[in-house]
Design a protein around this motif. Sequence first.
Motif, PDB file in Angstrom:
ATOM      1  N   THR B 220     -39.119  18.234   7.439  1.00 45.46           N
ATOM      2  CA  THR B 220     -38.545  18.224   5.875  1.00 45.46           C
ATOM      3  C   THR B 220     -38.949  16.783   5.535  1.00 45.46           C
ATOM      4  O   THR B 220     -39.876  16.129   6.209  1.00 45.46           O
ATOM      5  N   THR B 221     -38.579  16.368   3.954  1.00 42.94           N
ATOM      6  CA  THR B 221     -38.877  15.110   3.773  1.00 42.94           C
ATOM      7  C   THR B 221     -37.818  14.006   4.065  1.00 42.94           C
ATOM      8  O   THR B 221     -36.584  14.388   4.370  1.00 42.94           O
ATOM      9  N   PRO B 222     -38.238  12.771   4.373  1.00 40.51           N
ATOM     10  CA  PRO B 222     -37.123  11.965   4.954  1.00 40.51           C
ATOM     11  C   PRO B 222     -36.286  12.017   3.948  1.00 40.51           C
ATOM     12  O   PRO B 222     -34.856  11.738   4.402  1.00 40.51           O
ATOM     13  N   LEU B 223     -36.409  11.799   2.795  1.00 35.90           N
ATOM     14  CA  LEU B 223     -35.133  11.652   1.641  1.00 35.90           C
ATOM     15  C   LEU B 223     -34.055  12.980   1.867  1.00 35.90           C
ATOM     16  O   LEU B 223     -32.819  12.629   1.799  1.00 35.90           O
ATOM     17  N   ARG B 224     -34.798  13.928   1.987  1.00 37.32           N
ATOM     18  CA  ARG B 224     -33.885  15.241   1.982  1.00 37.32           C
ATOM     19  C   ARG B 224     -32.997  15.382   3.208  1.00 37.32           C
ATOM     20  O   ARG B 224     -31.977  15.552   3.147  1.00 37.32           O
ATOM     21  N   LEU B 225     -33.784  14.690   4.384  1.00 32.73           N
ATOM     22  CA  LEU B 225     -32.926  14.748   5.731  1.00 32.73           C
ATOM     23  C   LEU B 225     -31.943  13.502   5.451  1.00 32.73           C
ATOM     24  O   LEU B 225     -30.718  14.115   5.932  1.00 32.73           O
ATOM     25  N   LEU B 263     -43.339  23.971   9.576  1.00 32.20           N
ATOM     26  CA  LEU B 263     -43.199  24.287   8.291  1.00 32.20           C
ATOM     27  C   LEU B 263     -42.280  23.197   7.887  1.00 32.20           C
ATOM     28  O   LEU B 263     -41.133  22.873   8.354  1.00 32.20           O
ATOM     29  N   ASN B 264     -42.354  22.737   6.558  1.00 35.93           N
ATOM     30  CA  ASN B 264     -41.864  21.680   5.851  1.00 35.93           C
ATOM     31  C   ASN B 264     -40.655  22.712   5.010  1.00 35.93           C
ATOM     32  O   ASN B 264     -40.882  23.286   4.226  1.00 35.93           O
ATOM     33  N   SER B 265     -39.372  22.418   5.355  1.00 37.54           N
ATOM     34  CA  SER B 265     -38.084  23.062   4.938  1.00 37.54           C
ATOM     35  C   SER B 265     -37.804  22.630   3.606  1.00 37.54           C
ATOM     36  O   SER B 265     -36.661  23.152   3.044  1.00 37.54           O
ATOM     37  N   SER B 266     -37.899  21.509   3.152  1.00 29.32           N
ATOM     38  CA  SER B 266     -37.220  20.857   1.967  1.00 29.32           C
ATOM     39  C   SER B 266     -37.347  21.787   0.711  1.00 29.32           C
ATOM     40  O   SER B 266     -36.384  21.419   0.094  1.00 29.32           O
ATOM     41  N   THR B 267     -38.438  22.514   0.436  1.00 22.81           N
ATOM     42  CA  THR B 267     -38.402  23.114  -0.665  1.00 22.81           C
ATOM     43  C   THR B 267     -38.243  24.657  -0.424  1.00 22.81           C
ATOM     44  O   THR B 267     -38.636  25.420  -1.599  1.00 22.81           O
ATOM     45  N   LYS B 268     -37.898  25.187   0.581  1.00 18.91           N
ATOM     46  CA  LYS B 268     -37.688  26.491   1.042  1.00 18.91           C
ATOM     47  C   LYS B 268     -36.326  27.009   1.486  1.00 18.91           C
ATOM     48  O   LYS B 268     -35.527  26.476   1.720  1.00 18.91           O
ATOM     49  N   SER B 269     -36.138  28.247   0.990  1.00 25.86           N
ATOM     50  CA  SER B 269     -34.867  28.928   1.114  1.00 25.86           C
ATOM     51  C   SER B 269     -34.945  29.367   2.726  1.00 25.86           C
ATOM     52  O   SER B 269     -35.897  29.511   3.226  1.00 25.86           O
ATOM     53  N   VAL B 270     -33.630  29.773   3.151  1.00 25.22           N
ATOM     54  CA  VAL B 270     -33.943  30.504   4.374  1.00 25.22           C
ATOM     55  C   VAL B 270     -34.767  31.735   4.629  1.00 25.22           C
ATOM     56  O   VAL B 270     -35.167  31.860   5.689  1.00 25.22           O
ATOM     57  N   GLU B 271     -34.486  32.469   3.556  1.00 29.21           N
ATOM     58  CA  GLU B 271     -35.397  33.703   3.526  1.00 29.21           C
ATOM     59  C   GLU B 271     -36.751  33.235   3.532  1.00 29.21           C
ATOM     60  O   GLU B 271     -37.556  34.133   4.414  1.00 29.21           O
ATOM     61  N   GLU B 272     -37.050  32.451   2.936  1.00 25.74           N
ATOM     62  CA  GLU B 272     -38.748  32.051   2.786  1.00 25.74           C
ATOM     63  C   GLU B 272     -39.112  31.281   4.160  1.00 25.74           C
ATOM     64  O   GLU B 272     -40.121  31.897   4.440  1.00 25.74           O
ATOM     65  N   MET B 273     -38.307  30.536   4.770  1.00 31.08           N
ATOM     66  CA  MET B 273     -38.604  29.973   5.914  1.00 31.08           C
ATOM     67  C   MET B 273     -38.883  31.193   6.987  1.00 31.08           C
ATOM     68  O   MET B 273     -39.735  31.235   7.819  1.00 31.08           O
ATOM     69  N   SER B 274     -37.856  31.991   7.001  1.00 30.15           N
ATOM     70  CA  SER B 274     -37.910  33.230   7.876  1.00 30.15           C
ATOM     71  C   SER B 274     -39.350  34.167   7.798  1.00 30.15           C
ATOM     72  O   SER B 274     -39.845  34.383   8.672  1.00 30.15           O
ATOM     73  N   ALA B 275     -39.692  34.400   6.431  1.00 28.43           N
ATOM     74  CA  ALA B 275     -40.694  35.343   6.275  1.00 28.43           C
ATOM     75  C   ALA B 275     -41.927  34.516   6.642  1.00 28.43           C
ATOM     76  O   ALA B 275     -42.815  35.226   7.372  1.00 28.43           O
ATOM     77  N   VAL B 276     -42.005  33.100   6.404  1.00 29.41           N
ATOM     78  CA  VAL B 276     -43.293  32.360   7.097  1.00 29.41           C
ATOM     79  C   VAL B 276     -43.317  32.494   8.555  1.00 29.41           C
ATOM     80  O   VAL B 276     -44.689  32.501   9.024  1.00 29.41           O
ATOM     81  N   ILE B 277     -42.090  32.133   9.062  1.00 32.31           N
ATOM     82  CA  ILE B 277     -42.373  32.211  10.678  1.00 32.31           C
ATOM     83  C   ILE B 277     -42.628  33.465  11.151  1.00 32.31           C
ATOM     84  O   ILE B 277     -43.662  33.521  12.115  1.00 32.31           O
ATOM     85  N   MET B 278     -42.146  34.494  10.743  1.00 29.96           N
ATOM     86  CA  MET B 278     -42.452  36.040  11.175  1.00 29.96           C
ATOM     87  C   MET B 278     -43.941  36.218  10.963  1.00 29.96           C
ATOM     88  O   MET B 278     -44.631  36.748  11.796  1.00 29.96           O
ATOM     89  N   GLN B 279     -44.449  35.803   9.944  1.00 37.23           N
ATOM     90  CA  GLN B 279     -45.834  35.904   9.654  1.00 37.23           C
ATOM     91  C   GLN B 279     -46.493  35.275  10.391  1.00 37.23           C
ATOM     92  O   GLN B 279     -47.919  35.732  10.961  1.00 37.23           O
ATOM     93  N   THR B 280     -46.454  33.793  10.720  1.00 40.38           N
ATOM     94  CA  THR B 280     -47.240  32.871  11.500  1.00 40.38           C
ATOM     95  C   THR B 280     -47.179  33.661  12.942  1.00 40.38           C
ATOM     96  O   THR B 280     -48.173  33.297  13.513  1.00 40.38           O
ATOM     97  N   MET B 281     -46.113  34.001  13.380  1.00 46.73           N
ATOM     98  CA  MET B 281     -45.738  34.415  14.856  1.00 46.73           C
ATOM     99  C   MET B 281     -46.208  35.924  15.141  1.00 46.73           C
ATOM    100  O   MET B 281     -45.878  36.454  16.090  1.00 46.73           O
TER     101      MET B 281
END
Lengths: 285, 285
Positions: B220-225, B263-281
């Motif tokens: 994520t980004t340091p500020l967000r974390l 993946l940088n999670s800072s601007t992504k919803s849980v749904e978006e992260m899940s979709a990226v992960i499934m696609q990548t894997m």
Amino acid sequence: MIDPRVPIATGAVPTVSGRRAAYFVSDSTGITAETLGSALLVNFPAISFEHRTIPFVDTEAGARDVVSEIDRAADAGLAPVVFTTVKQAQLRAILAEARAVTIDLLAGHLTELEEALGADASEQMGQYHGVGDMQRYQARMRAVEYAIEHDDGQSMRALDIADIIIVAPSRCGKTPTTMYLALQYGLLVANYPLTDDDFPTDSLPKMVAPYAERCFGLTTTPLRLSQVRHERRPSSRYSSLEQCTLELRRAEDLYRRNRVPFLNSSTKSVEEMSAVIMQTMKLRA
Amino acid sequence: MIDPRVPIATGAVPTVSGRRAAYFVSDSTGITAETLGSALLVNFPAISFEHRTIPFVDTEAGARDVVSEIDRAADAGLAPVVFTTVKQAQLRAILAEARAVTIDLLAGHLTELEEALGADASEQMGQYHGVGDMQRYQARMRAVEYAIEHDDGQSMRALDIADIIIVAPSRCGKTPTTMYLALQYGLLVANYPLTDDDFPTDSLPKMVAPYAERCFGLTTTPLRLSQVRHERRPSSRYSSLEQCTLELRRAEDLYRRNRVPFLNSSTKSVEEMSAVIMQTMKLRA
């Protein structure tokens, strides 16, 4: 409806003899296209569809790749069905060139809304990642952590701030329902098992009794419970039809005596149970 | 988009000055109507909508109650917008009588499909609660239990059967993403924290190293974390911008060195992260 455990290699053409390819194409996660598209296809039970979701189609090159894949499927068999929620007009124009039945789940309704509201849809379509999203994210994170901490009666901490406490005998669906409510709606949900020890008395287990008005019970059919328990401990007393019948009857008696609303989970999905619980507990906007 | 923490009393008319009521009416859970309807409304940012979901509208009496509520909202202000996924024709006819802008998210597309496929939509619409559902239910239950057991590196048991192992420093979004993948797709997902102890070496933590090809990293980004950690432990070293910057840089180095996709999670919803992960894997059909 979709089995993600069976990966289809990228570029594979998901059309085998007699089956029709169904694509769900999105510029975002694909969840909406998949959900609504699948709900529509269920109404044609005589046709066998091969589902394939393609998320994150947000460039012209990406849209052209999708068209190539759809056209390959068309060459191999029946015209594919394509459900799309892609927002940009130029990408939709590219997708429309595919040799397929294309159902646009978004654009037509947007035009309807524009006319009805007398307002133009914003050019700046799509997701908004501002403070609201950050708050929603934090609420979900907090709710999921609360649910993990309070799964299966593991913790008393902060039980007083629970929005819902789900009570039920083992294997009636407490855990997935709890997690769905936490993740989808950011609700603080605890769950508590009803074991043999809780049944000699007429009242709710001591730990949850002070919060009776926030309790919601689950039940199921003895046969279903026995099947589910059999997966965990085959041929045990725990999974016997006799024991399951007894525990469910006692649980339902307990719910009635304590005016805890309850629900039979045997023919319901996690989403349906969650919707009923939220409606009953008046937690839904 | 919806705050279920603010309950609206049954029968309340959710129209306050200048806001337009938006109803999501369903004969089932209302999730599809809510999701797609909200996605459409986002395109009209100048209008303030008051959302209200009404699930399980599956009788004529129920539909008439909904019409009464919508008409009360219409009397109180601007014509409401109504999104519906109700399937039965006679119920849709009743809902159409409401003094509102009604967008039918299902029926029009069903007609399109009937014409394109040359087949009538089945009279037997809606959910199917057969063996397939039972299997899906069991898969989800198993996946959620697996996710709870393997949250935050708590267990080594059966790590070899994990579909995905999410690795990241504390508070990058491992837990909600894990739970979403388990619940929505029935995937077996473990997650493992990267702590200071893991960073002196160049390789992945010993516990997950044998399964490197199933690992997926979050950053994520340091500020967000720092903001997110501040919620948990204000003004600590743990939440300091310096510490967050250091941990994220080390984590990203570790991912790169071990060819772990991330993946940088800072601007992504849980749904978006899940979709990226499934696609990548390559786990998505």
